[in-house]
Design an enzyme around this catalytic site. Structure first.
Site, short mmCIF file in Angstrom:
data_model
loop_
_atom_site.label_atom_id
_atom_site.label_comp_id
_atom_site.label_asym_id
_atom_site.label_seq_id
_atom_site.Cartn_x
_atom_site.Cartn_y
_atom_site.Cartn_z
N GLU A 71 0.00 4.16 -4.39
CA GLU A 71 0.13 5.25 -5.89
C GLU A 71 -0.79 4.96 -7.14
OE1 GLU A 71 4.76 5.81 -4.57
OE2 GLU A 71 4.19 4.39 -6.02
N CYS A 72 -1.25 5.46 -7.72
CA CYS A 72 -2.21 5.63 -8.43
C CYS A 72 -3.01 4.28 -8.65
CB CYS A 72 -1.33 5.06 -10.08
SG CYS A 72 -1.97 5.70 -11.66
#
Length: 432
Positions: A313-314
């Site tokens: 994530e990110c």
């Protein structure tokens, strides 16, 4: 567990410092405070945890709904919950501090920057109290916590001007030692720049603890949910200064259903023996050189090609990419699993609540399934022409503006941060 929301008149009025002072005051008075944060933030909760040494719960009606907001509230432990608001009390297009207070049915204490006002602080607070009905919120603003306020005449002027419907619940004195350094994405993390304990204790002495506790209320209990079956799988979770954006509920859900082992790519740890890998967001751009030399990232390239499920994530997306170019122009090789080159930019590239719809069955959702999350990043990703995406973006920016979830092998990287209430991590575990 009674609760109260500290809502601000605007961003930047000192809600985080006020929250830390209230937590310290409650603890010093013999209470067992539980911190929480309205909105999807990861950074302010790290400061809460540094003060009371327990995870701060994430409360966001867009991410988890009203029932999920109450479930996450009661996932905490203590006798008084202090919820730090986001932005101004009523600000937000799909979620707001007022919405969280309404979902919990707990009162709001308004944090006001009183550095240049006295009677006008009362006028401001009264306006915020009366605006609730006009805005369609069932929110009870019960009092004021005055930031940047001296004692004596300054404090008396504020307290004496408040109408009977608003209680004076103390002040936070102007003290340079109460400032927390910031950078892109917000404040420094709590373990990097914790406030001096003696200074915070001194500030906490000006909080009207008993009046605040008397004002707090217990939210309605959420409906119970069926427990998911535990697996025999082993999940490796990156956890260090580069991968530090993880909701407490995510770790709870992973730990409830699988064996969780943490590792630090920044420290040079090897990739643990595991059935799946989760790389949360964080600050890979600040540790790009260490990540480029990380044996764990080298191993991820090989293991992902062999079909190991990997969710990033990110910051995790950035680490799984071919390369990361930092703000000083230095290019560093990353795990090389996803066909993208990531570059840091001078200003943020996305900041919003997001909604994704799965194009096909993927690690975190079935085809046509919808996921709600949050994005906030200063990087952009230049993806290959043959890149495959798992999600259409219904709200937000994603990786390309209309797509998110870059996928290769059984690896998925998104700019969206997801909460355990979305079902994404249950889907991830079910696919291991």
């Amino acid at each position: 567990m009674r609760g109260v929301v500290l809502g601000g008149t605007a961003s930047g009025v000192g809600k985080t410092v006020a929250t830390l002072a209230v937590l310290r005051a409650l603890d010093d008075a013999g209470y067992d405070p539980q911190p929480a944060k309205a909105g999807p933030d990861f950074i302010d909760p790290s400061h809460h945890e540094a003060v009371v040494e327990k995870p701060s719960r994430t409360l966001d009606t867009w991410l988890v709904g009203e029932e999920g907001t109450r479930r996450n509230y009661y996932a905490g432990e203590g006798d008084v919950c202090v919820v730090e608001g986001m932005m101004g009390l009523y600000d937000g297009t799909v979620a707001s501090t007022a919405g969280v207070a309404e979902a919990l049915d707990v009162p709001v204490v308004l944090v006001v920057d009183a550095s240049a006002g006295m009677q006008s602080v009362a006028a401001t607070a009264l306006g915020f109290r009366e605006y609730a009905e006009a805005a369609g919120f069932d929110v009870d603003v019960v009092g004021v916590l005055a930031q940047q306020t001296h004692g004596g005449r300054h404090e008396r002027g504020i307290r004496d001007a408040l109408p009977e419907s608003l209680d004076y619940l103390g002040r936070i004195p102007p003290m340079g030692e109460l400032e927390i350094p910031d950078r892109h994405l917000g404040l420094h993390m709590g373990d990097e720049s914790p406030l001096d304990r003696d200074t915070l204790k001194s500030a906490a002495e000006h909080v009207a603890v008993e009046r605040l506790v008397d004002a707090a209320r217990e939210p309605p209990r959420p409906a119970p949910v069926d427990a998911r079956a535990r697996t025999e799988k082993r999940v490796a979770v990156a956890a260090d200064a580069a991968f530090c954006f993880e909701y407490p509920a995510t770790r709870d859900r992973l730990g409830d259903r699988a064996a969780v082992v943490t590792f630090s790519p920044v420290a040079g740890d090897d990739l643990p023996d595991c059935d799946g890998v989760y790389l949360p967001g964080g600050y890979p751009e600040l540790h790009a050189e260490a990540l480029a030399d990380s044996p764990a990232l080298d191993a991820l390239g090989d293991r992902a090609a062999d079909g190991l499920p990997v969710l990033g994530e990110c910051g995790g997306l950035m680490a799984l990419s071919e390369s990361l170019t930092t703000s000083d122009g230095e290019r560093h090789g990353m795990a090389g699993v996803l066909p993208a080159d990531v570059t840091m930019r001078e200003r943020y590239q996305a900041l919003d609540h997001v909604e994704l719809v799965a194009r096909e069955d993927t690690l975190t959702a079935d085809a046509d399934g919808s996921l709600r999350g949050h994005e906030f990043h200063y990087s952009s990703a230049d993806v290959g022409t043959d890149a495959r995406f798992a999600f259409d973006v219904e709200r937000g920016s994603g990786i390309t503006g209309d797509a998110d979830g870059l996928t290769e092998y059984d690896t998925l990287g998104t700019y969206a941060h997801l909460h355990a209430e979305s079902g994404a991590f249950d889907a991830f575990l079910d696919r291991l």
